[in-house]
Design a protein around this motif. Structure first.
Motif, PDB file in Angstrom:
ATOM      1  N   TYR A 121       0.830  -1.199   0.000  1.00 36.86           N
ATOM      2  CA  TYR A 121       0.000   0.000   0.000  1.00 36.86           C
ATOM      3  C   TYR A 121       0.870   1.257   0.000  1.00 36.86           C
ATOM      4  O   TYR A 121       1.923   1.294   0.634  1.00 36.86           O
ATOM      5  N   GLU A 122       0.378   2.285  -0.668  1.00 36.80           N
ATOM      6  CA  GLU A 122       0.867   3.637  -0.448  1.00 36.80           C
ATOM      7  C   GLU A 122      -0.043   4.214   0.631  1.00 36.80           C
ATOM      8  O   GLU A 122      -1.268   4.123   0.529  1.00 36.80           O
ATOM      9  N   THR A 160     -14.087   0.992   3.172  1.00 36.40           N
ATOM     10  CA  THR A 160     -13.486   0.427   1.968  1.00 36.40           C
ATOM     11  C   THR A 160     -14.001   1.211   0.767  1.00 36.40           C
ATOM     12  O   THR A 160     -15.201   1.398   0.607  1.00 36.40           O
ATOM     13  N   ALA A 168      -9.015   0.559  -2.242  1.00 36.03           N
ATOM     14  CA  ALA A 168      -8.438   1.495  -1.271  1.00 36.03           C
ATOM     15  C   ALA A 168      -9.205   1.398   0.048  1.00 36.03           C
ATOM     16  O   ALA A 168     -10.392   1.072   0.071  1.00 36.03           O
ATOM     17  N   CYS A 194      -9.797   3.532   3.786  1.00 31.52           N
ATOM     18  CA  CYS A 194      -9.617   4.765   4.537  1.00 31.52           C
ATOM     19  C   CYS A 194      -9.918   4.471   6.013  1.00 31.52           C
ATOM     20  O   CYS A 194     -10.971   3.921   6.335  1.00 31.52           O
ATOM     21  N   LEU A 210      -5.156   6.964   4.384  1.00 30.10           N
ATOM     22  CA  LEU A 210      -5.652   6.430   3.141  1.00 30.10           C
ATOM     23  C   LEU A 210      -4.650   5.403   2.623  1.00 30.10           C
ATOM     24  O   LEU A 210      -3.493   5.733   2.364  1.00 30.10           O
ATOM     25  N   THR A 217      -3.802   2.987  -0.355  1.00 26.19           N
ATOM     26  CA  THR A 217      -4.081   2.729  -1.760  1.00 26.19           C
ATOM     27  C   THR A 217      -3.201   1.573  -2.220  1.00 26.19           C
ATOM     28  O   THR A 217      -1.965   1.624  -2.071  1.00 26.19           O
TER      29      THR A 217
END
Length: 77
Positions: A4-5, A51, A56, A58, A71, A73
């Motif tokens: 994830y970023e 979701t 992604a 949050c 967040l 992503t």
């Protein structure tokens, strides 16, 4: 595990300051909410997970009067 970023926004509650602190990082993890709970510890920690389309996630967190948004992503390998 998924890569994830992560974008972490910390709301600034100071009067006359509308800016937010924003941090970016990458991580490989299974559970975004557990990742947040490991970083923000305390009995009064409240989280809400949402979701989003495209996978992604949050996570909204509030602790000691400080509101943060994470967040997550997914990053394609």
């Amino acid at each position: 595990m998924a890569n994830y970023e992560i974008v972490r926004e910390i709301a600034n509650s100071c009067s006359r300051n509308q800016m937010r602190d924003v941090f970016f990082e990458e991580a490989e993890l299974d559970d975004p909410e557990a990742w947040v709970r490991a970083r923000i510890q305390g009995d009064d920690l409240r989280t809400e997970t949402q979701t989003l389309p495209g996978g992604a996630v949050c996570v909204y967190a509030e602790h000691a009067g400080l509101f943060q948004k994470f967040l997550f992503t997914p990053i394609d390998d």
